[in-house]
Structures are given as C-alpha cells and as structure tokens.
Write an enzyme that holds these catalytic residues in place. Structure first.
Site, short mmCIF file in Angstrom:
data_model
loop_
_atom_site.label_atom_id
_atom_site.label_comp_id
_atom_site.label_asym_id
_atom_site.label_seq_id
_atom_site.Cartn_x
_atom_site.Cartn_y
_atom_site.Cartn_z
N LYS A 38 0.92 -1.12 -0.04
CA LYS A 38 -0.04 0.09 0.11
C LYS A 38 1.06 1.16 -0.08
CE LYS A 38 -2.42 -0.73 3.76
NZ LYS A 38 -1.88 -1.95 4.23
N ARG A 84 -9.13 1.28 9.38
CA ARG A 84 -8.73 -0.05 9.61
C ARG A 84 -9.86 -0.81 10.51
NH1 ARG A 84 -3.03 0.65 8.99
NH2 ARG A 84 -1.78 -1.18 9.59
N ARG A 103 11.28 -7.40 4.97
CA ARG A 103 11.33 -5.77 4.71
C ARG A 103 12.25 -5.17 5.55
NH1 ARG A 103 5.85 -2.62 4.88
NH2 ARG A 103 5.66 -3.29 6.84
N ARG A 135 11.76 -2.76 10.84
CA ARG A 135 11.02 -2.30 11.61
C ARG A 135 10.60 -3.03 12.80
NH1 ARG A 135 5.58 -0.41 8.13
NH2 ARG A 135 4.54 -1.25 9.93
N ARG A 177 -0.11 -9.14 13.78
CA ARG A 177 -0.80 -8.03 12.58
C ARG A 177 -1.61 -8.58 11.63
NH1 ARG A 177 4.40 -5.55 10.75
NH2 ARG A 177 3.25 -4.52 9.58
P1 ADP Z 1 1.21 -2.11 7.90
O1 ADP Z 1 0.28 -1.61 6.88
O2 ADP Z 1 2.45 -2.59 7.44
O3 ADP Z 1 0.64 -3.01 8.95
P2 ADP Z 1 1.19 0.76 8.86
O4 ADP Z 1 2.57 1.36 8.85
O5 ADP Z 1 -0.12 0.97 8.17
O6 ADP Z 1 1.75 -0.77 8.76
O7 ADP Z 1 0.92 0.87 10.50
C1 ADP Z 1 1.85 0.28 11.47
C2 ADP Z 1 0.87 0.44 12.76
O8 ADP Z 1 0.39 1.74 13.18
C3 ADP Z 1 -0.17 -0.53 12.98
O9 ADP Z 1 0.27 -1.92 13.11
C4 ADP Z 1 -0.87 0.02 14.13
O10 ADP Z 1 -0.65 -0.03 15.45
C5 ADP Z 1 -0.80 1.45 13.62
N1 ADP Z 1 -1.89 2.05 12.88
C6 ADP Z 1 -1.76 2.73 11.56
N2 ADP Z 1 -2.91 2.91 11.06
C7 ADP Z 1 -3.83 2.76 11.86
C8 ADP Z 1 -5.24 2.86 12.16
N3 ADP Z 1 -5.96 3.32 11.16
N4 ADP Z 1 -5.87 2.55 13.39
C9 ADP Z 1 -5.28 2.12 14.17
N5 ADP Z 1 -3.91 1.98 14.36
C10 ADP Z 1 -3.28 2.16 13.26
#
Ligand code: ADP
Length: 204
Positions: free
Chosen positions: A13, A88, A127, A138, A149
């Site tokens: 994404k 989400r 990654r 990360r 996750r």
């Molecule tokens: P990925 O899609 O690779 O899991 P992101 O960078 O989108 O990683 O998100 C990393 C972390 O940030 C998530 O695991 C969560 O803890 C937090 N996060 C990101 N977006 C949201 C959201 N919309 N609602 C709640 N937590 C979020």
C-alpha cells in the site's frame, strides 16, 4: 479524487500510495507514517501510540480518528486524497464517512490490494526500512509481531472489504507482480470508479 487503499500489511500500500498520489496530484496520507513520525519525534501522540504499535495492535480509534480529521482539514487534502492504512475498523470507516458527509463529500473509490498470506509473511519478514540513515527492520516486522498484525487484519480490518462492497465503492486488484504492473491495475481500477483514467488526457 478521494480514495482509500485497503489491504493487509505487506500488500504494498505504501509504495503504491506514493506513486498513485503523484499521478492524481493529491497527497498520500499514511496513518502508519504519521504515527511513526510522532514516535520518533517523541510527541504526546507518539507516546500514546507506541505501545500499541510495538505490540502489533491497532491504536485506539479515538486517537486515530482525531489525527486523521486534523490531517484531512489541511489545505492540500481539500480537493482529494489517497488514504493508506485508514480506515482499519468499521467504526473508523463510519466516522470517515460522517466527517466527509459534513463537508458535502464522499469517497470515490476504495481499492483493495489482494495478496495471499504466504506471500505477505515472506515480504514483511524481509522488509527493511531506513531509520536515521541506516537499513533496519521495523520493530513491528519481527516474525511474531507480523503474525499478530495479520491476525488483527483478519479480525478487525478485513470486514471493511464487505462493508465497502455494500456501499458500492469497492474494487479489488491483484497486488502480486511488478510495482509498475500493480500501479497500472490500480490506475485502471480508479478509472472505472471515476469514469476516466485520472492521469489520462481528460484529467482535471
Ligand atoms: P502495515 O500496513 O504494514 O501494518 P502501517 O504502517 O500502516 O503498517 O501501520 C503500522 C501500525 O500503526 C499499525 O500496526 C497500528 O499499530 C498503527 N496504525 C496505523 N494505522 C492505523 C489505524 N487506522 N488505526 C489504528 N492503528 C493504526
């Protein structure tokens, strides 16, 4: 255009959001990136979010929704945006719909990037990202956190696919293949939502 990119961790994404946003001339807004910047900067928001992120859990809706509302109120997002990593949860999607509605807007398109789970685990475990100029894993890409996750995705985020389908907004694209191929699929899908290719000769 007002677009949401949906898909599991590791679907690509972030990569696609940057490219597509460039073509649309709209900002890519990644809640993950905003949270990570706040964690690095040790802000109040970062302190609130950090423990959830490290565990691979979602940051509570209350915190996340307030942050996104602030971001969408900025000038560059007035005419359109590409959201990556938000919403989400169904509750986040409902609040996004309501706050756009208050402004007289709605989403044009939700693109779901589809990748099977074996491929996701492979991608996430391998990654590496730049942290202070050095390549690092990360914290939340550690194998046990990756599995958690993906479980959080299945339980809390995957239901959004059906929700947006009911709203008539969802298009699924195959997100396996070269980056450029996936971008082309995404741009074609956006064209189908909006009537024309948003980066084509009739764009604007
Ligand atoms: P990925 O899609 O690779 O899991 P992101 O960078 O989108 O990683 O998100 C990393 C972390 O940030 C998530 O695991 C969560 O803890 C937090 N996060 C990101 N977006 C949201 C959201 N919309 N609602 C709640 N937590 C979020």
């Amino acid at each position: 255009m007002r677009v949401v990119l949906l898909g599991p961790p590791g679907a690509g994404k972030g990569t696609q959001a940057q490219i597509i946003a460039g073509r649309l001339g709209a900002p890519a807004i990644s809640t993950g990136d905003i949270f990570r910047a706040n964690v690095s900067g040790k802000t109040e928001l970062g302190l609130q979010a950090k423990s959830y992120m490290d565990a691979g859990d979602l940051v509570p809706d209350e915190i996340t929704v307030a942050m996104v509302k602030d971001r969408l109120a900025q000038t560059d997002a007035k005419g359109g945006f590409l959201l990556d990593g938000f919403p989400r949860t169904i509750a986040q999607a409902e609040q996004l719909r309501d706050s756009l509605r208050e402004l007289g807007h709605g989403l044009d398109c939700v693109l779901e990037m589809v990748v099977d789970e074996d491929e996701l685990v492979r991608r996430l475990s391998g990654r590496r990202v730049l942290v202070d100029g050095e390549w690092a894993q990360r914290d939340d890409d550690k194998p046990e956190t990756v599995r958690h996750r993906l479980q959080v995705y299945r339980e809390q985020t995957a239901p959004l696919s059906g929700w947006y389908e009911t709203e008539g907004l969802l298009t699924r694209i195959d997100a396996i293949g070269a980056v450029e191929e996936v971008t082309e699929r995404a741009m074609d899908a956006l064209a189908a939502c909006g009537g024309t290719r948003p980066d084509g000769p009739d764009a604007g």
